[in-house]
Design an enzyme around this catalytic site. Structure first.
Site, PDB file in Angstrom:
ATOM      1  N   HIS A  37       0.889  -1.330   0.070  1.00 49.22           N
ATOM      2  CA  HIS A  37       0.014  -0.019   0.054  1.00 49.22           C
ATOM      3  C   HIS A  37       0.984   1.321   0.166  1.00 49.22           C
ATOM      4  O   HIS A  37       1.984   1.185   0.393  1.00 49.22           O
ATOM      5  CB  HIS A  37      -0.902   0.041   1.469  1.00 49.22           C
ATOM      6  CG  HIS A  37      -2.100  -0.670   1.125  1.00 49.22           C
ATOM      7  ND1 HIS A  37      -3.404  -0.049   1.446  1.00 49.22           N
ATOM      8  CD2 HIS A  37      -2.566  -2.093   1.026  1.00 49.22           C
ATOM      9  CE1 HIS A  37      -4.373  -1.068   1.143  1.00 49.22           C
ATOM     10  NE2 HIS A  37      -3.873  -2.104   0.729  1.00 49.22           N
ATOM     11  N   GLY A 104      -5.855  -2.931  -8.199  1.00 46.25           N
ATOM     12  CA  GLY A 104      -5.171  -1.991  -7.565  1.00 46.25           C
ATOM     13  C   GLY A 104      -6.573  -1.201  -6.816  1.00 46.25           C
ATOM     14  O   GLY A 104      -7.715  -1.463  -7.112  1.00 46.25           O
ATOM     15  N   GLU A 105      -6.417  -0.113  -6.169  1.00 47.63           N
ATOM     16  CA  GLU A 105      -7.334   0.717  -5.557  1.00 47.63           C
ATOM     17  C   GLU A 105      -6.800   2.273  -5.775  1.00 47.63           C
ATOM     18  O   GLU A 105      -5.845   2.672  -5.791  1.00 47.63           O
ATOM     19  CB  GLU A 105      -7.501   0.722  -4.114  1.00 47.63           C
ATOM     20  CG  GLU A 105      -7.737  -0.971  -3.699  1.00 47.63           C
ATOM     21  CD  GLU A 105      -6.512  -1.758  -3.349  1.00 47.63           C
ATOM     22  OE1 GLU A 105      -5.552  -1.025  -3.279  1.00 47.63           O
ATOM     23  OE2 GLU A 105      -6.537  -3.029  -2.944  1.00 47.63           O
ATOM     24  N   ASN A 108      -4.407   4.070  -3.358  1.00 45.62           N
ATOM     25  CA  ASN A 108      -3.060   4.128  -3.395  1.00 45.62           C
ATOM     26  C   ASN A 108      -2.404   4.550  -4.874  1.00 45.62           C
ATOM     27  O   ASN A 108      -1.415   4.853  -5.021  1.00 45.62           O
ATOM     28  CB  ASN A 108      -2.490   2.516  -3.231  1.00 45.62           C
ATOM     29  CG  ASN A 108      -2.883   1.789  -2.034  1.00 45.62           C
ATOM     30  OD1 ASN A 108      -2.462   2.591  -1.024  1.00 45.62           O
ATOM     31  ND2 ASN A 108      -3.700   0.828  -1.925  1.00 45.62           N
ATOM     32  N   THR A 189      -9.846 -12.706  -0.769  1.00 44.22           N
ATOM     33  CA  THR A 189     -10.174 -12.807   0.538  1.00 44.22           C
ATOM     34  C   THR A 189     -11.570 -13.233   0.998  1.00 44.22           C
ATOM     35  O   THR A 189     -11.877 -13.406   2.212  1.00 44.22           O
ATOM     36  CB  THR A 189     -10.046 -11.269   1.094  1.00 44.22           C
ATOM     37  OG1 THR A 189     -11.105 -10.558   0.392  1.00 44.22           O
ATOM     38  CG2 THR A 189      -8.644 -10.775   1.004  1.00 44.22           C
TER      39      THR A 189
END
Length: 318
Positions: A37, A104-105, A108, A189
């Site tokens: 991150h 990704g996000e 970040n 997850t």
């Protein structure tokens, strides 16, 4: 099913992460996940060290395999740089390294001022990035101009004997179908048996890894309080985790998450039966490996309890 420990860079200092890695190996965990991150999800988590520096330290402190969970090699960092970083990590770990990647996000990846693309574009970028990384790992000079990335006379000199596997994170049927084209393994997850089966059926049974969290404490109530204070973002629905661009936005959205919602979804406290049930859920979903992160300050107690009481039980189930 192999049980590993999940190092959360969002929450712990570099020294604490190395401490956890050493303790995890001593307790009998078999491998490590480590998050990558630029920001934590909220200010309460409070950390975000550069993952490649931490991996270097871990490589000198333990003999455990390491997987990044996950690196985004598309916007904030050029894939040629990730190719070099991952190759060096694999050399330092004597080949015990998996490059885990994902789309990704915004949290970040927007930090250099780049626009945040739609999912379809991000997946296209990821597939091109992975292909470029693999080409660079072959050891020749590479000059290439793709749709998204260009390199000129680029060569990776420090490389492991064999290139690291590249596992890809995905959530939902479209993402899983997309990543089957180029992934050496699947990461998630969620204990979603349908997605694991979908990936394995399409890839001839390639491996699947998962990560989950617990909040160890003397009581369940204390554990829930820790999870609610540090990780309310884990209960945010849909695509919010991919599109919200800042820590402040995550904190605002997390005000909608109730303590009861966290209590319902979290494994908290010292009841090992509850911890074991969560691991069995991932095993029954078909995952080959699961990595457990601790939320909060009681990571030493969690690692010791798993090593003493839980990991031997899981090994006897094999």
């Amino acid at each position: 099913m192999r049980i590993g420990y999940f190092l959360s860079c969002e929450e712990y200092t570099p020294a604490q992460l190395v401490e956890q890695a050493v303790a995890a190996e001593r307790a009998g965990f078999e491998a490590l996940w480590i998050s990558d991150h630029f920001h934590p999800w909220n200010d309460e988590q409070g950390q975000s060290p550069f993952v490649w520096s931490v991996i270097g330290a871990i490589s000198q402190a333990t003999s455990l395999p390491v997987t990044t969970a996950v690196t985004c090699p598309t916007v904030r960092v050029h894939p040629a740089v990730i190719a070099q970083a991952a190759a060096t990590a694999s050399v330092m770990l004597d080949g015990r390294f998996v490059l885990g990647v994902g789309t990704g996000e915004a949290l970040n990846e927007h930090v250099l001022g780049d626009a945040w693309p739609s999912y379809d574009v991000r997946m296209e970028m990821l597939e091109e990035a992975v292909a470029l990384i693999r080409r660079l790992w072959e050891g020749d000079f590479v000059t290439s101009r793709g749709r998204h990335y260009e390199v000129s006379n680029a060569r990776i000199y420090t490389r492991p004997e064999s290139p690291p596997p590249i596992y890809v994170s995905g959530f939902g049927p479209k993402a899983v179908d997309d990543l089957t084209r180029f992934a050496d393994g699947f990461m998630s997850t969620n204990p979603d048996a349908e997605m694991v089966s979908r990936f394995k059926d399409a890839t001839g049974g390639k491996p699947a890894q998962a990560g989950c969290k617990v909040a160890w404490a003397d009581t369940r109530e204390e554990g829930v309080d820790i999870a609610y204070r540090l990780w309310p973002n884990a209960a945010l629905p849909g695509e919010l985790s991919q599109v919200l661009p800042s820590v402040r936005h995550f904190e605002q959205a997390s005000t909608l998450v109730t303590r009861d919602a966290i209590a319902e979804s979290s494994v908290a406290g010292p009841d090992l039966d509850e911890h074991l049930a969560q691991l069995h859920e991932y095993r029954d979903a078909g995952f080959d490996e699961v990595y457990v992160a601790n939320m909060g300050p009681h990571y030493r107690e969690m690692i010791e309890a798993y090593g003493r009481d839980l990991l031997p039980t899981l090994r006897s189930d094999r």
